[in-house]
Motif scaffolding. Sequence first.
Motif, short mmCIF file in Angstrom:
data_model
loop_
_atom_site.label_atom_id
_atom_site.label_comp_id
_atom_site.label_asym_id
_atom_site.label_seq_id
_atom_site.Cartn_x
_atom_site.Cartn_y
_atom_site.Cartn_z
N LEU A 173 36.14 49.37 17.43
CA LEU A 173 37.14 49.52 18.49
C LEU A 173 38.30 50.39 18.01
CD1 LEU A 173 38.47 48.75 21.21
CD2 LEU A 173 39.36 46.70 20.11
N VAL A 174 38.62 51.42 18.81
CA VAL A 174 39.78 52.27 18.54
C VAL A 174 40.70 52.19 19.74
CG1 VAL A 174 40.60 54.61 18.11
CG2 VAL A 174 38.45 53.84 17.09
N SER A 175 41.98 51.93 19.52
CA SER A 175 42.95 51.81 20.61
C SER A 175 43.80 53.08 20.71
CB SER A 175 43.87 50.61 20.40
OG SER A 175 43.15 49.41 20.51
N SER A 176 44.09 53.48 21.94
CA SER A 176 45.02 54.57 22.22
C SER A 176 44.63 55.89 21.56
CB SER A 176 46.44 54.17 21.82
OG SER A 176 46.83 52.97 22.44
N ALA A 177 43.36 56.25 21.67
CA ALA A 177 42.90 57.52 21.09
C ALA A 177 43.47 58.69 21.88
CB ALA A 177 41.37 57.58 21.10
N GLN A 178 43.86 59.73 21.15
CA GLN A 178 44.38 60.94 21.79
C GLN A 178 43.35 62.06 21.82
OE1 GLN A 178 48.20 61.74 19.76
NE2 GLN A 178 49.12 61.18 21.69
N THR A 179 42.51 62.12 20.80
CA THR A 179 41.41 63.08 20.78
C THR A 179 40.14 62.36 20.39
OG1 THR A 179 41.73 63.71 18.46
CG2 THR A 179 42.98 64.94 20.12
N ILE A 180 39.00 62.87 20.90
CA ILE A 180 37.70 62.26 20.62
C ILE A 180 36.71 63.37 20.27
CG2 ILE A 180 35.90 60.71 21.49
CD1 ILE A 180 37.86 59.97 23.76
N LYS A 181 35.93 63.14 19.23
CA LYS A 181 34.93 64.12 18.82
C LYS A 181 33.67 63.38 18.38
CE LYS A 181 34.07 67.83 15.48
NZ LYS A 181 34.64 68.55 14.30
N VAL A 205 31.82 58.51 16.07
CA VAL A 205 32.90 59.14 16.82
C VAL A 205 34.12 59.29 15.92
CG1 VAL A 205 34.29 59.05 18.92
CG2 VAL A 205 32.07 57.92 18.87
N GLU A 206 34.71 60.47 15.92
CA GLU A 206 35.97 60.69 15.21
C GLU A 206 37.10 60.75 16.23
OE1 GLU A 206 34.47 63.19 11.27
OE2 GLU A 206 35.59 64.20 12.86
N THR A 207 38.16 60.03 15.96
CA THR A 207 39.31 59.97 16.87
C THR A 207 40.61 60.17 16.12
OG1 THR A 207 39.47 57.56 16.62
CG2 THR A 207 38.13 58.38 18.46
N THR A 208 41.65 60.56 16.86
CA THR A 208 43.01 60.56 16.32
C THR A 208 43.89 59.74 17.23
OG1 THR A 208 43.64 62.58 17.53
CG2 THR A 208 42.72 62.86 15.32
N ARG A 209 44.90 59.11 16.66
CA ARG A 209 45.86 58.35 17.45
C ARG A 209 47.18 58.28 16.70
NH1 ARG A 209 46.20 52.66 16.05
NH2 ARG A 209 44.88 52.19 14.26
N LEU A 210 48.27 58.10 17.45
CA LEU A 210 49.59 57.98 16.85
C LEU A 210 49.78 56.59 16.26
CD1 LEU A 210 51.82 59.71 19.56
CD2 LEU A 210 51.04 60.68 17.40
N ILE A 211 50.42 56.51 15.10
CA ILE A 211 50.73 55.22 14.48
C ILE A 211 52.19 55.23 14.03
CG2 ILE A 211 48.37 54.73 13.76
CD1 ILE A 211 49.13 55.70 10.95
N ALA A 234 53.29 59.24 12.60
CA ALA A 234 52.13 59.77 11.90
C ALA A 234 50.92 59.75 12.82
CB ALA A 234 51.85 58.96 10.63
N VAL A 235 49.90 60.52 12.45
CA VAL A 235 48.65 60.57 13.20
C VAL A 235 47.53 60.00 12.31
CG1 VAL A 235 46.94 62.04 14.31
CG2 VAL A 235 49.37 62.57 14.54
N ALA A 236 46.80 59.03 12.82
CA ALA A 236 45.68 58.45 12.09
C ALA A 236 44.38 59.10 12.54
CB ALA A 236 45.63 56.94 12.32
N GLU A 237 43.58 59.51 11.59
CA GLU A 237 42.25 60.04 11.86
C GLU A 237 41.23 58.97 11.47
OE1 GLU A 237 41.79 63.68 9.75
OE2 GLU A 237 43.31 64.75 10.92
N VAL A 243 33.81 51.44 21.09
CA VAL A 243 34.64 51.17 22.26
C VAL A 243 36.00 51.81 22.00
CG1 VAL A 243 35.69 49.43 23.74
CG2 VAL A 243 33.44 49.01 22.73
N ILE A 244 36.45 52.67 22.92
CA ILE A 244 37.68 53.43 22.71
C ILE A 244 38.58 53.30 23.93
CG2 ILE A 244 38.62 55.75 22.29
CD1 ILE A 244 35.81 56.47 21.15
N THR A 245 39.84 52.94 23.71
CA THR A 245 40.79 52.92 24.83
C THR A 245 41.61 54.20 24.81
OG1 THR A 245 42.63 51.83 23.66
CG2 THR A 245 40.95 50.40 24.66
N ILE A 246 41.92 54.70 26.01
CA ILE A 246 42.67 55.95 26.17
C ILE A 246 43.84 55.70 27.12
CG2 ILE A 246 42.56 58.33 26.99
CD1 ILE A 246 39.61 58.34 26.28
N GLU A 247 45.03 56.07 26.70
CA GLU A 247 46.22 55.88 27.51
C GLU A 247 46.21 56.79 28.73
OE1 GLU A 247 48.50 53.56 26.73
OE2 GLU A 247 47.47 53.04 24.87
#
Length: 304
Positions: free
Chosen positions: A103-111, A117-123, A128-131, A139-143
């Motif tokens: 589970l990844v929450s609040s993903a900004q990019t998806i690849k 799946v590789e994702t980035t999100r703000l932390i 900072a940006v987490a990769e 399962v990925i949530t998107i704002e």
Amino acid sequence: MAGILVFGENVSITKQLFTAALSIKGKEQSICVATFDVTNTMGFGGADKIVKLATNVSALPEDSAEAIAMLAKQESCDVCLISGTLCGKDIAAKMAAYLKAGLVSSAQTIKIVADGVETTRLIYGGLAVAEEKTVFPAVITIESQSFTIQETTASCTIETCLVQSANSALSVIQIVPITKQGVDITVADKIVAVGRGLSKEEDLRSIEDLAKKIDAEIGCSRGIAEDFHWLPIERYIGISGKKVRPTIYLSIGISGQVQHVAGIRDSKIIAAIDTNENAPIFLVADYGIVGDMKDIIPLLLQEL
């Protein structure tokens, strides 16, 4: 990757998630769209299936999460894109448990990569940006407002999936909707936003005049809504508030801390007014005026 499941509570959110799904869809992948609200199938061109979740009880996360997870299994979906709302995040967590998925929450990019799946999100409040990489299933949530709606003219057929209560010991006695004031600020084309630079609530009168002149909605920083209660919480913009992407964003008396900037970074034009020439807002603004709003706004109104 076999397929992608998209779930959002309403059509607007679902269409944004659908854009994200199209961006990662391969030639052999399918897209299954699930939602409680299918008032219009236009805009889902490219989807293989739209499933309306029907229920004769309240759509509780406890009831709907299992049904959506089983739908993902049935459609062989290895990636589930879920709305990053309070309800959506609750459902996503339960779905991840049912599917034994990451589970990844609040993903900004998806690849999509070879085995996951590789994702980035703000932390850390946007500092900072987490990769992150998650293997299938994921399962990925998107704002909301992370992706724009990709308009299509094709329509799709709708199937119905009945969501039944999973817990007979739990029943809904009453639902009291939140009374929202004004329009949805996340879809506004122009926004005038105010912060703690306002010395008193009466200063909002000139802000209202300015917003009316340029046909804009009024937004605010966290302090104005949660501490002073000068504006409703629906107007609060920031990493834990609303995320907006207007054509014009005019910031007045907002210092521009990273938590606020995270909510406005996708605005096409950012203009700022602040008395502090070193305010962080000027680092992200396209145009800036250093000065007192009480001097500047009357001049703006006069020019307009």
